[in-house]
Scaffold this active site. Structure first.
Site, PDB file in Angstrom:
ATOM      1  N   TYR A 142     183.560  87.604 135.297  1.00  9.60           N
ATOM      2  CA  TYR A 142     182.441  86.733 134.936  1.00  9.60           C
ATOM      3  C   TYR A 142     181.990  87.081 133.533  1.00  9.60           C
ATOM      4  O   TYR A 142     181.871  88.256 133.171  1.00  9.60           O
ATOM      5  CB  TYR A 142     181.275  86.934 135.916  1.00  9.60           C
ATOM      6  CG  TYR A 142     180.056  86.089 135.605  1.00  9.60           C
ATOM      7  CD1 TYR A 142     180.097  84.701 135.752  1.00  9.60           C
ATOM      8  CD2 TYR A 142     178.875  86.675 135.165  1.00  9.60           C
ATOM      9  CE1 TYR A 142     178.973  83.925 135.473  1.00  9.60           C
ATOM     10  CE2 TYR A 142     177.742  85.902 134.890  1.00  9.60           C
ATOM     11  CZ  TYR A 142     177.806  84.527 135.043  1.00  9.60           C
ATOM     12  OH  TYR A 142     176.690  83.763 134.761  1.00  9.60           O
ATOM     13  N   ASP A 237     184.059  92.579 127.323  1.00 11.72           N
ATOM     14  CA  ASP A 237     182.733  92.173 127.789  1.00 11.72           C
ATOM     15  C   ASP A 237     182.122  93.391 128.478  1.00 11.72           C
ATOM     16  O   ASP A 237     182.425  93.679 129.639  1.00 11.72           O
ATOM     17  CB  ASP A 237     182.852  90.981 128.739  1.00 11.72           C
ATOM     18  CG  ASP A 237     181.481  90.533 129.245  1.00 11.72           C
ATOM     19  OD1 ASP A 237     180.504  91.305 129.101  1.00 11.72           O
ATOM     20  OD2 ASP A 237     181.395  89.423 129.802  1.00 11.72           O
ATOM     21  N   LYS A 265     172.290  93.353 129.578  1.00 11.84           N
ATOM     22  CA  LYS A 265     171.758  94.184 130.668  1.00 11.84           C
ATOM     23  C   LYS A 265     171.115  95.488 130.165  1.00 11.84           C
ATOM     24  O   LYS A 265     169.964  95.474 129.782  1.00 11.84           O
ATOM     25  CB  LYS A 265     172.849  94.393 131.722  1.00 11.84           C
ATOM     26  CG  LYS A 265     173.278  93.017 132.278  1.00 11.84           C
ATOM     27  CD  LYS A 265     174.067  93.002 133.553  1.00 11.84           C
ATOM     28  CE  LYS A 265     174.117  91.582 134.102  1.00 11.84           C
ATOM     29  NZ  LYS A 265     175.415  90.957 134.171  1.00 11.84           N
TER      30      LYS A 265
HETATM   31  C1  LIG Z   1     175.719  89.470 133.672  1.00 14.24           C
HETATM   32  C2  LIG Z   1     176.969  89.283 132.898  1.00 14.24           C
HETATM   33  C3  LIG Z   1     177.074  88.363 131.844  1.00 14.24           C
HETATM   34  C4  LIG Z   1     175.990  87.374 131.551  1.00 14.24           C
HETATM   35  O1  LIG Z   1     174.820  87.967 131.108  1.00 14.24           O
HETATM   36  P1  LIG Z   1     173.437  87.143 131.295  1.00 14.24           P
HETATM   37  O2  LIG Z   1     172.438  88.006 130.592  1.00 14.24           O
HETATM   38  O3  LIG Z   1     173.220  87.011 132.756  1.00 14.24           O
HETATM   39  O4  LIG Z   1     173.624  85.830 130.632  1.00 14.24           O
HETATM   40  C5  LIG Z   1     178.222  88.365 131.089  1.00 14.24           C
HETATM   41  N1  LIG Z   1     179.238  89.214 131.348  1.00 14.24           N
HETATM   42  C6  LIG Z   1     179.187  90.100 132.357  1.00 14.24           C
HETATM   43  C7  LIG Z   1     180.331  91.030 132.566  1.00 14.24           C
HETATM   44  C8  LIG Z   1     178.072  90.145 133.181  1.00 14.24           C
HETATM   45  O5  LIG Z   1     178.053  90.984 134.223  1.00 14.24           O
END
Ligand SMILES: *Cc1c(COP(=O)(O)O)cnc(C)c1O
Length: 426
Positions: A142, A237, A265
Site C-alpha cells: 500500500y 516507501d 506516520k
Molecule cells: C499509511 C501508508 C501510506 C499513506 O500514508 P497516509 O498518511 O495515510 O496518506 C503510504 N505508504 C505506506 C507504506 C503506508 O503504510
C-alpha cells in the site's frame, strides 16, 4: 444503547460508513468501531470508559506511546506561537536536517501533509528525472490512495495494471505495472517487457499492509541491482518502516540504498505529516528549483513539525528504545507462536508483527491471502473483549511502542491463550 453505538449511528448519517478512513470501520471483522475518548501510554479508552492495550498505535506514529510528555509539551509550546503562517519556520529546517542526518542517502526532503501526498509527489519526481511514464509496484503493498497506486494486476502476469478502486481511470492504471513481493523474477520480467519505459520501482521494504511480510534475503539488494541495470529509480516507501526499524529506517536496517524515499506516520509524532526526498540532484527537480510542481498550504505546519521534531530527537537521543520495542515484539511473537500451536503463523520484523491465521509460511502476498479471515475476526473480538485492541483486519501490522511493558505482554499473551485454548477441542 452504549455511547459507542449512539455515536456510530450518528456518524453513519454524516460520514460514509461512519468513519474517515475505511479500516477503522471494523468492516472486515464485523461489529461497531470504538470511538476513542483519550489515550495515554500504550492504552486507549473509548467513550464508554473501556480501556484497551493498543497495538494499532495510530497505525505507527505513536512509537513512544500515546500522549508522551516530550511531544505534548513541544506541541503546546508551538501552539503558543500560532497555528500556521503560510511562510517558512525554523522547525521545518530542523526536522529536515535531522532526517537527512539520520537516513543514509537522504540529502533533501520536501514536507507534505500525508504519506499519500509524499508518494504521489515522489513518483512525479521519478517520472520527470527519467523521462519515463511507467512504474512498478507490488501486489498487496500500500502506498496511499493516489490514483496511480490504487492499481492491481491485470489478468496476465505481464499485462497492464487495472484500477483497484472505483473512479480511477483505466488510462492512469495502465501506467502502473504490478509485480509479486519477494519475487525478483516478476520484476525483471516486467522490466524486460517494458524496456526503457519504467521510471521507478516502488516498494515497502518490509511489506506491512498485507500483514507483515519480511523481505527475503537478497530481495531488496536484488531490486537495487535490477533498477540500476535498467536506469530505473528505486523508491523505498518508508512511511511505516522509517525511524521504526532503526533510527535510519529500513534502508539502514537492510543496508540497501534507494534513490528516493517516502516518509510519514512517525515523522509527524501523531500530527498529519509526510515527506519525500532523496539526493540533492533528484530533489533539485522540485519546484521552486525545478520543473516538478508540488505544493501544500499546510506543508511544514509549525505545530506538526514541532511534534515530529520532538519525536525524532527523542528517538535519536534514546536509541535504546529500538532494542526495547524489538525485544517486546520478539517476546510477543514467540509467545503467540507457542500459544497458537500451529493454528497461526506469526511474522515479525523489529517492532512490527502479524498473526496470520494460516499454517503456511507467509513470505508472499498469496500466502498472506490464504489466511482464514473469519478466524481472525473471532480472534480480534475475543481479544477486544479482554481489553486488547488489535488491527481490525487480518492484513495489517501490529505496532509495538516504547510504552508497552512486561505487564502488557503478560496480559496480551494470557488473552491470546484464552482464545486459542477455547478453540482447541482437547
Ligand atoms: C499509511 C501508508 C501510506 C499513506 O500514508 P497516509 O498518511 O495515510 O496518506 C503510504 N505508504 C505506506 C507504506 C503506508 O503504510
Amino acid at each position: 444503547m452504549s455511547e459507542n453505538e449512539r455515536l456510530f449511528e450518528r456518524a453513519k448519517r454524516v460520514l460514509p460508513g461512519g468513519v474517515n478512513s475505511p479500516v477503522r470501520a471494523f468492516k472486515s471483522v464485523g461489529g461497531s468501531p470504538r470511538f476513542i475518548a483519550n489515550s495515554d501510554g500504550c492504552r486507549i479508552t473509548d467513550v464508554d470508559g473501556a480501556s484497551y492495550i493498543d497495538y494499532v498505535s495510530s497505525w505507527g506514529p505513536m512509537i513512544l506511546g500515546h500522549n508522551h510528555s516530550v511531544i505534548r509539551e513541544a506541541v503546546e509550546r508551538a501552539v503558543g506561537n500560532g497555528l500556521s503562517y503560510g511562510a517558512p519556520c525554523a522547525a521545518e529546517v530542523e526536522l529536515a536536517e535531522l532526517m537527512t542526518e539520520l537516513v543514509p542517502g537522504l540529502e533533501m526532503v520536501r514536507m507534505t501533509s500525508s504519506g499519500t501526498e509524499a508518494v504521489m509527489s515522489v513518483l512525479r519526481v521519478a517520472r520527470y528525472a527519467t523521462g519515463r511514464d511507467k512504474v512498478i509496484k507490488f501486489e498487496g503493498c500500500y502506498h496511499g490512495h493516489s490514483d496511480a497506486m490504487l492499481v492491481k494486476a491485470g489478468s496476465g502476469a505481464l499485462t497492464f495494471g487495472v484500477a483497484d478502486s472505483g473512479g480511477v481511470s483505466g488510462e492512469v492504471a495502465a501506467f502502473t505495472l504490478t509485480a509479486s513481493y519477494n519475487d525478483l523474477d516478476s520484476v525483471s520480467d516486467l522490466l524486460d517487457a517494458n524496456p526503457g519505459q519504467v521510471a521507478a520501482v516502488i516498494v515497502e521494504p518490509v511489506a506491512a499492509n498485507m500483514g507483515v511480510v519480511p523481505p527475503r534475503g537478497g530481495f531488496l539488494s536484488g531490486l537495487r541491482e535490477l533498477c540500476s541495470k535498467h536506469g530505473t529509480l528505486l523508491i523505498f516507501d518508508e512511511v511505516i518502516t522509517g525511524f521504526r526499524l532503526s533510527v535510519g529506517g529500513a534502508s539502514e536496517f537492510y543496508g540497501v540504498r534507494p534513490d528516493l524515499f517516502a516518509f510519514g506516520k512517525i515523522i509527524g509524532g501523531g500530527m498529519p505529516v509526510g515527506a519525500f526526498g532523496g539526493s540533492a540532484e533528484l530533489m533539485s527537480y522540485v519546484a521552486p528549483l525545478g520543473a516538478v510542481y508540488q505544493a501544500g498550504t499546510l506543508s511544514g505546519n509549525p505545530v506538526a513539525m514541532a511534534a515530529g521534531l520532538a519525536q525524532l530527537r527523542y528517538l535519536n537521543e534514546h536509541r535504546e528504545v529500538y532494542a526495547q520495542i524489538d525485544g517486546y515484539a520478539a517476546g510477543l511473537a514467540s509467545g503467540l507462536t507457542e500459544i497458537a500451536n500451529g493454528k497461526a503463523t506469526v511474522n515479525r520484523v523489529g517492532s512490527l508483527l502479524t498473526v496470520f491465521f494460516t499454517a503456511r509460511n507467509v513470505d508472499s502476498y498469496s500466502a498472506a491471502k490464504s489466511s482464514d479471515t473469519d478466524s481472525y475476526g473471532k480472534f480480534f473480538h475475543s481479544m477486544l473483549n479482554r481489553g486488547i485492541y488489535l488491527p481490525p483486519s487480518q492484513f495489517e501490522a501490529w505496532f509495538v511502542g516504547a510504552a508497552h511493558g512486561d505487564s502488557e505482554l503478560d496480559a496480551t499473551l494470557s488473552a491470546a491463550s484464552s482464545y486459542f485454548d477455547g478453540e482447541s477441542p482437547k
